[in-house]
Write a protein that holds these residues in place. Sequence first.
Motif, mmCIF file in Angstrom:
data_model
loop_
_atom_site.group_PDB
_atom_site.id
_atom_site.type_symbol
_atom_site.label_atom_id
_atom_site.label_comp_id
_atom_site.label_asym_id
_atom_site.label_seq_id
_atom_site.Cartn_x
_atom_site.Cartn_y
_atom_site.Cartn_z
ATOM 1 N N PHE A 104 49.886 29.181 20.954
ATOM 2 C CA PHE A 104 48.848 28.396 21.630
ATOM 3 C C PHE A 104 47.512 29.119 21.618
ATOM 4 C CE2 PHE A 104 46.488 27.773 25.659
ATOM 5 C CZ PHE A 104 46.028 26.487 25.418
ATOM 6 N N GLU A 105 47.493 30.362 22.086
ATOM 7 C CA GLU A 105 46.232 31.088 22.211
ATOM 8 C C GLU A 105 45.564 31.299 20.856
ATOM 9 O OE1 GLU A 105 48.571 31.719 25.815
ATOM 10 O OE2 GLU A 105 49.048 31.931 23.688
ATOM 11 N N PHE A 106 46.304 31.829 19.893
ATOM 12 C CA PHE A 106 45.697 32.164 18.607
ATOM 13 C C PHE A 106 45.233 30.919 17.860
ATOM 14 C CE2 PHE A 106 48.691 36.010 18.795
ATOM 15 C CZ PHE A 106 47.750 36.745 19.501
ATOM 16 N N THR A 107 45.972 29.829 17.965
ATOM 17 C CA THR A 107 45.561 28.594 17.297
ATOM 18 C C THR A 107 44.234 28.101 17.848
ATOM 19 O OG1 THR A 107 47.839 27.931 16.828
ATOM 20 C CG2 THR A 107 46.183 26.184 16.852
ATOM 21 N N MET A 108 44.078 28.123 19.165
ATOM 22 C CA MET A 108 42.846 27.619 19.780
ATOM 23 C C MET A 108 41.736 28.667 19.792
ATOM 24 S SD MET A 108 43.583 24.566 20.133
ATOM 25 C CE MET A 108 41.902 24.200 20.621
ATOM 26 N N MET A 109 42.015 29.869 19.319
ATOM 27 C CA MET A 109 40.967 30.888 19.209
ATOM 28 C C MET A 109 40.435 31.017 17.788
ATOM 29 S SD MET A 109 42.485 33.887 21.718
ATOM 30 C CE MET A 109 40.996 34.900 21.688
ATOM 31 N N ARG A 110 41.037 30.305 16.863
ATOM 32 C CA ARG A 110 40.600 30.419 15.474
ATOM 33 C C ARG A 110 39.154 29.932 15.323
ATOM 34 N NH1 ARG A 110 45.139 27.770 11.730
ATOM 35 N NH2 ARG A 110 43.550 28.233 10.146
ATOM 36 N N MET A 111 38.402 30.653 14.503
ATOM 37 C CA MET A 111 36.995 30.333 14.280
ATOM 38 C C MET A 111 36.768 30.079 12.794
ATOM 39 S SD MET A 111 35.137 33.145 16.773
ATOM 40 C CE MET A 111 35.862 34.561 15.933
ATOM 41 N N GLY A 112 35.757 29.305 12.495
ATOM 42 C CA GLY A 112 35.433 29.026 11.103
ATOM 43 C C GLY A 112 35.215 27.539 10.877
ATOM 44 N N THR A 113 34.997 27.176 9.632
ATOM 45 C CA THR A 113 34.735 25.784 9.272
ATOM 46 C C THR A 113 36.017 25.136 8.742
ATOM 47 O OG1 THR A 113 34.050 26.472 7.055
ATOM 48 C CG2 THR A 113 32.323 26.271 8.743
ATOM 49 N N ASN A 114 35.995 23.818 8.697
ATOM 50 C CA ASN A 114 37.095 23.026 8.136
ATOM 51 C C ASN A 114 38.429 23.282 8.841
ATOM 52 O OD1 ASN A 114 35.355 21.952 6.098
ATOM 53 N ND2 ASN A 114 35.624 23.842 4.918
ATOM 54 N N LEU A 115 38.362 23.513 10.133
ATOM 55 C CA LEU A 115 39.582 23.685 10.926
ATOM 56 C C LEU A 115 39.891 22.373 11.665
ATOM 57 C CD1 LEU A 115 38.937 27.202 12.514
ATOM 58 C CD2 LEU A 115 40.292 26.661 10.487
#
Length: 437
Positions: A104-115
């Motif tokens: 949960f945490e890592f998925t919603m912390m991902r940064m960048g484009t085209n996510l």
Amino acid sequence: MGHLVGKDIFRQLGKKIDGMETRAPWNNKLHALLKELYSVEEADVVIKMPYGLSTFEELVRATNYDKIELRRILDQLTAKGLVVDVWANEEYRYTPSPMIVGIFEFTMMRMGTNLNTKEWAKLLHEYLDGDDDFRAANHGGGKQVASLRALPHEEVIKPGDYYEVLDYEKASVLISETDKFSIGLCSCRHEKHHLGEKTCSVPLGKCSQFGQAADLMIRHNLAREVSRTEMEENFAESREMGLVLGVDNVRKNARFVCHCCHCCCDTLLGISKYGYPNNIVTSNYIAEIDDNACIGCGKCAKACPINAISMVAREQQDAKRKQDAQVDTSICIGCGVCALKCPKKACALARRGTRVIHPETTFERIMLQSLERGTLHNQIFANPRSVNEKFIRAFVGGFLKLTPVKKALMSDGLRSRFLAAMKDGVVKQGKGWLLDI
């Protein structure tokens, strides 16, 4: 990999994740979530990975993948936060991410484009909050161990108790004793932002990591590196905003601190909205009202993020005070947010009558969580593909799931002996380095 889909590989993946220290009960919502986050080949690798930390060479043997292919898939998984790579005993070691703290945490912390962040938020919300299965499995039945503990705001601890405050109860010590820092997106606020449920003005980027965790987050672009000064400013801002500090539930080498608001934090909502007081482990303090100094303004009750303080009309009202503040001691987590907002300093944190025993290390926390949730046998016999371990894992697992056994091992009398035996076991296996993570 096409043949794997026919075997419902995502059902196997769900079973693997459910076998970790945080349970993940199976349903169609979990199936949809896993299918969105993992490719078929990624799911296959995670299923074949041992529980716990494994070297790359150990994973080659466990998965039977070509080294170049396995490296490619592991890089994809670690970039997503679906597998965690930790530097331990002079090399990187890998472990599947549990649902919390992890997927949960890592998925919603991902940064960048085209996510596909909005879809991830929707699927995570539907699984974690759509029904009671996940909360009941992890926080129901009187469970005592959670991933987070409340970190008290030091400034509002009663002066008479201050000299007793231990280092692990102080945010200032955590910052001063760490040499690497990072700040990333708050997973809960980011999720609520995409769901249209964020009603606060708290910035998205406040989640704090320290030391080894900061290194991991920075390497995978899940957070940005910051200076000690910026981290101190981050905590000062949270204090001014009246945010709850939720820290890694260990006394040694705490790796992260959440800066939680009442409207977005799933941990706090688990208490205030869904009625699970053990969603977070309390601090060793509890809110206390000085009846002589209180003016009945109600600011403490308004500030409390879990509605643990109520304002009750006084039997004998006067012009200066018409209501009293009452603390619900059964759910107060000892965060100190109420006291931060008290204009007369009538509200403060006082020492609890009984000290709360927090796990010393991450190893202890995982062992205790796994014991409570009925998955300890997976930590002891970690290789899911070992034929030799299959029978003994099932036998020991059935024994450890017995309620009287779990209660006995979690009791004050046997808890320390149980943990000592687990530590002795990993040392004898040549894995003593696990105790220092």
